[in-house]
Design an enzyme around this catalytic site. Structure first.
Site, PDB file in Angstrom:
ATOM      1  N   LYS A 127       0.770  -1.079  -0.005  1.00 44.27           N
ATOM      2  CA  LYS A 127       0.140  -0.031  -0.068  1.00 44.27           C
ATOM      3  C   LYS A 127       0.730   1.322  -0.005  1.00 44.27           C
ATOM      4  O   LYS A 127       2.162   1.031   0.334  1.00 44.27           O
ATOM      5  CB  LYS A 127      -0.933   0.015   1.349  1.00 44.27           C
ATOM      6  CG  LYS A 127      -2.097   0.757   1.064  1.00 44.27           C
ATOM      7  CD  LYS A 127      -3.243   0.263   0.315  1.00 44.27           C
ATOM      8  CE  LYS A 127      -4.439   1.264   0.356  1.00 44.27           C
ATOM      9  NZ  LYS A 127      -5.317   0.290  -0.567  1.00 44.27           N
ATOM     10  N   ASP A 167      -7.057   4.454  -4.696  1.00 46.94           N
ATOM     11  CA  ASP A 167      -7.515   4.415  -3.290  1.00 46.94           C
ATOM     12  C   ASP A 167      -8.371   5.897  -3.038  1.00 46.94           C
ATOM     13  O   ASP A 167      -8.350   6.473  -3.853  1.00 46.94           O
ATOM     14  CB  ASP A 167      -6.768   3.845  -2.173  1.00 46.94           C
ATOM     15  CG  ASP A 167      -7.353   3.338  -0.871  1.00 46.94           C
ATOM     16  OD1 ASP A 167      -7.759   2.361  -0.967  1.00 46.94           O
ATOM     17  OD2 ASP A 167      -7.326   4.324  -0.013  1.00 46.94           O
TER      18      ASP A 167
HETATM   19  P1  NDP Z   1     -13.008   8.032  -2.721  1.00 52.22           P
HETATM   20  O1  NDP Z   1     -12.029   8.613  -2.568  1.00 52.22           O
HETATM   21  O2  NDP Z   1     -13.599   7.649  -4.226  1.00 52.22           O
HETATM   22  O3  NDP Z   1     -14.295   7.994  -1.855  1.00 52.22           O
HETATM   23  C1  NDP Z   1     -14.048   7.973  -0.611  1.00 52.22           C
HETATM   24  C2  NDP Z   1     -15.466   8.516   0.141  1.00 52.22           C
HETATM   25  O4  NDP Z   1     -15.410   8.195   1.385  1.00 52.22           O
HETATM   26  C3  NDP Z   1     -15.665   9.859  -0.179  1.00 52.22           C
HETATM   27  O5  NDP Z   1     -17.197  10.156  -0.185  1.00 52.22           O
HETATM   28  C4  NDP Z   1     -15.231  10.528   0.998  1.00 52.22           C
HETATM   29  O6  NDP Z   1     -15.864  11.802   1.405  1.00 52.22           O
HETATM   30  C5  NDP Z   1     -15.491   9.603   2.114  1.00 52.22           C
HETATM   31  N1  NDP Z   1     -14.432   9.709   3.209  1.00 52.22           N
HETATM   32  C6  NDP Z   1     -13.082   9.447   3.117  1.00 52.22           C
HETATM   33  N2  NDP Z   1     -12.554   9.696   4.219  1.00 52.22           N
HETATM   34  C7  NDP Z   1     -13.425  10.096   5.105  1.00 52.22           C
HETATM   35  C8  NDP Z   1     -13.589  10.094   6.470  1.00 52.22           C
HETATM   36  N3  NDP Z   1     -12.397  10.308   7.185  1.00 52.22           N
HETATM   37  N4  NDP Z   1     -14.825  10.473   7.013  1.00 52.22           N
HETATM   38  C9  NDP Z   1     -15.776  10.266   6.418  1.00 52.22           C
HETATM   39  N5  NDP Z   1     -15.943  10.245   5.176  1.00 52.22           N
HETATM   40  C10 NDP Z   1     -14.708   9.802   4.370  1.00 52.22           C
HETATM   41  O7  NDP Z   1     -12.358   6.349  -2.194  1.00 52.22           O
HETATM   42  P2  NDP Z   1     -12.900   4.922  -2.636  1.00 52.22           P
HETATM   43  O8  NDP Z   1     -14.370   4.826  -2.962  1.00 52.22           O
HETATM   44  O9  NDP Z   1     -12.056   4.494  -3.656  1.00 52.22           O
HETATM   45  O10 NDP Z   1     -12.523   4.083  -1.375  1.00 52.22           O
HETATM   46  C11 NDP Z   1     -13.439   4.079  -0.196  1.00 52.22           C
HETATM   47  C12 NDP Z   1     -12.943   2.928   0.742  1.00 52.22           C
HETATM   48  O11 NDP Z   1     -12.978   1.868  -0.070  1.00 52.22           O
HETATM   49  C13 NDP Z   1     -11.528   2.929   1.306  1.00 52.22           C
HETATM   50  O12 NDP Z   1     -11.639   2.499   2.569  1.00 52.22           O
HETATM   51  C14 NDP Z   1     -10.863   2.429   0.480  1.00 52.22           C
HETATM   52  O13 NDP Z   1      -9.604   1.967   1.096  1.00 52.22           O
HETATM   53  C15 NDP Z   1     -11.699   1.113   0.172  1.00 52.22           C
HETATM   54  N6  NDP Z   1     -11.443   0.178  -0.845  1.00 52.22           N
HETATM   55  C16 NDP Z   1     -11.231   1.167  -2.329  1.00 52.22           C
HETATM   56  C17 NDP Z   1     -11.009   0.302  -3.420  1.00 52.22           C
HETATM   57  C18 NDP Z   1     -11.081   0.734  -4.782  1.00 52.22           C
HETATM   58  O14 NDP Z   1     -10.896   0.093  -5.854  1.00 52.22           O
HETATM   59  N7  NDP Z   1     -11.127   2.202  -5.150  1.00 52.22           N
HETATM   60  C19 NDP Z   1     -10.770  -1.196  -3.302  1.00 52.22           C
HETATM   61  C20 NDP Z   1     -10.774  -1.452  -2.057  1.00 52.22           C
HETATM   62  C21 NDP Z   1     -11.179  -1.033  -1.105  1.00 52.22           C
HETATM   63  P3  NDP Z   1     -15.136  13.373   1.012  1.00 52.22           P
HETATM   64  O15 NDP Z   1     -15.201  13.449  -0.317  1.00 52.22           O
HETATM   65  O16 NDP Z   1     -15.504  14.043   1.672  1.00 52.22           O
HETATM   66  O17 NDP Z   1     -13.678  12.930   1.529  1.00 52.22           O
END
Ligand code: NDP
Length: 446
Positions: A127, A167
């Site tokens: 990571k 991510d």
């Molecule tokens: P994005 O950046 O596309 O979206 C993240 C979302 O979560 C946004 O809506 C963001 O809001 C919100 N968010 C992030 N940090 C916080 C926080 N501290 N508190 C509240 N809301 C938060 O990321 P992904 O959708 O790619 O990833 C989301 C999760 O899925 C993560 O845990 C990631 O590790 C996991 N994941 C992702 C994969 C992928 O292929 N993308 C694969 C496997 C797991 P805001 O815009 O306000 O920050």
């Protein structure tokens, strides 16, 4: 946890990694479910697999200087933790978020080892990331940051060595800039990153993969327990890549998704979320989720993230970030009749929340199994890049579906074999661990 040997390894982990609670939490959760493996497989203890698997093979921390639109120098910190390469080249995403520090990257890298193993594809665990916040930055600033980040990272990655991906905060735009800089520095066009644009080696269905895969896994878990998505009310946190495509697939499977969020607050639309509008707000305009109620005044917007778990639902899919459901929120979900929590985000449930799920006989799909569809499809992107060929959306989606069904089967059968039927967390940890452990033992003390 009672096993004296595992407790002593955990003690060493705590001493070696002070001030990194998320990493300790991830190791503790895995170890708690590996006790029966320690008893059944003294050969793995003898080979030092448990002692070795908690120590990253390599950690790189570097300065990322870049110039903002005002001509001022900014400095961020970059990380890449290459955790385990026993079963394939290092593989794992890059997180760009102000909360990033070594403990977050290590917990994610550690989880990635088992997740990648579960996909049955040859990928090791890694990571990376930075405390850079892409929110509110111009495209030019994001590009200059990404170029600076890759100017150090390129020495440590490669198509057969370490293949980063997206991510939180790292989407198609960031991957494009990182790829462009790698190509310029190395003068090679290889599949060094996944999640690439479709015009330069990206795979169809990669964008959708984590959210779709989460729903395929969850549907399989529901089916095995006499249930399904159809007709159910679903709450999903986040409104990023995973949340958006989980909403799409859950809706296609007949469920009604009534809430989404971002780090400022959440929207509750009891008529069902208007996904086209969310995509416009988040993917095109890069604005906040509260914009939703301007178009849908009948929906509610609430400040703060935690309240989303007070909305009554049958199924909860946390898709935002780590530790977003605590014991209190889990208890409210259970009281409101939620019978299934399946994790799109990495480690979104605290240990107390997980206790509540089990105490209430809820179905629990742990992240390393339930969200493995993203990395699995990244693995398929690597295969296509190696072949210099690309498959159709339907082909990739069908392979993803097959992989998620098999991951569920692997979790289910390991949970039964080790005497914890229905505990898919234990099943995922054991199944994911065993494959890596056998490879580590076979390769000797490295
Ligand atoms: P994005 O950046 O596309 O979206 C993240 C979302 O979560 C946004 O809506 C963001 O809001 C919100 N968010 C992030 N940090 C916080 C926080 N501290 N508190 C509240 N809301 C938060 O990321 P992904 O959708 O790619 O990833 C989301 C999760 O899925 C993560 O845990 C990631 O590790 C996991 N994941 C992702 C994969 C992928 O292929 N993308 C694969 C496997 C797991 P805001 O815009 O306000 O920050």
């Amino acid at each position: 946890m009672k096993n004296a040997y595992l407790l002593s390894v955990l003690e060493t982990v705590k001493k070696r990694n002070p001030g990194e609670p998320e990493f300790i939490q991830a190791v503790t959760e895995v170890f708690e479910t590996l006790e029966p493996v320690v008893e059944k497989r003294p050969d793995l203890v003898e080979a030092g697999v448990f002692d070795r698997i908690v120590e990253p093979e390599r950690q790189i921390i570097f300065r990322v200087p870049w110039v903002d639109d005002q001509g001022k120098v900014q400095v961020n910190r970059g990380f890449r933790v290459q955790f385990n390469s026993a079963i394939g080249p290092y593989k794992g995403g890059i997180r760009l978020h102000p909360s990033v520090y070594s403990g977050i990257i290590k917990f994610l890298g550690f989880e990635q080892i088992f997740k990648n193993s579960l996909t049955s594809l040859p990928m090791g665990g890694a990571k990376g990331g930075s405390d850079f916040d892409p929110k509110g930055k111009s495209d030019g600033e994001v590009m200059r940051f990404c170029q600076s980040f890759m100017t150090e990272l390129y020495r440590h990655v490669g198509a057969d060595c370490d293949v980063p991906a997206g991510d939180i905060g790292t989407g198609a735009r960031e991957i494009g800039y990182l790829f462009g800089q790698y190509k310029r520095l190395q003068n090679v066009f290889t599949g060094v990153l996944t999640g690439k644009g479709l015009t330069f080696g990206g795979s169809l269905a990669r964008t959708e993969a984590t959210g779709f895969g989460l729903c395929y896994f969850t549907e399989e878990m529901l089916k095995a327990n006499g249930k399904c998505f159809a007709g159910k009310t679903v709450v999903i946190s986040g409104s990023g890549n995973v949340a958006i495509y989980a909403t799409k697939k859950a809706t296609e499977l007949g469920a009604k998704v009534v809430a989404l969020s971002d780090s400022n607050g959440y929207v509750y639309d009891k008529n069902g979320i208007d996904l086209a509008l969310v995509k416009q707000i988040k993917e095109v305009e890069r604005k906040r989720i509260k914009e939703y109620v301007k178009t849908h005044p009948e929906a509610e917007y609430h400040e703060g993230c935690k309240g989303i778990w007070t909305i009554p639902c049958d199924i909860a899919l946390p898709c935002a970030t780590q530790n977003e459901i605590d014991g209190e929120s889990a208890a409210i979900l259970a009281k409101n009749g939620c019978f299934c929590v399946s994790e799109g985000a990495n480690m979104p449930s605290t240990p107390e929340a997980i206790e509540v799920y089990f105490a209430n006989n809820m179905l629990y799909g742990p992240a390393k199994a339930a969200n493995a569809g993203g990395v699995a499809t990244s693995g398929l992107e690597m295969s296509q890049n190696s072949q210099r060929y690309s498959w159709s959306f339907e082909e990739v989606d069908a392979k993803l579906h097959g992989i998620m069904v098999n991951i569920f089967k692997a979790c289910d059968s390991a949970s039964k074999e080790y005497g914890m039927p229905g505990n898919y967390m234990a099943g995922a940890n054991i199944a994911g661990f065993l494959k890596v452990a056998e490879a580590m033992k076979a390769q000797g003390c490295v």
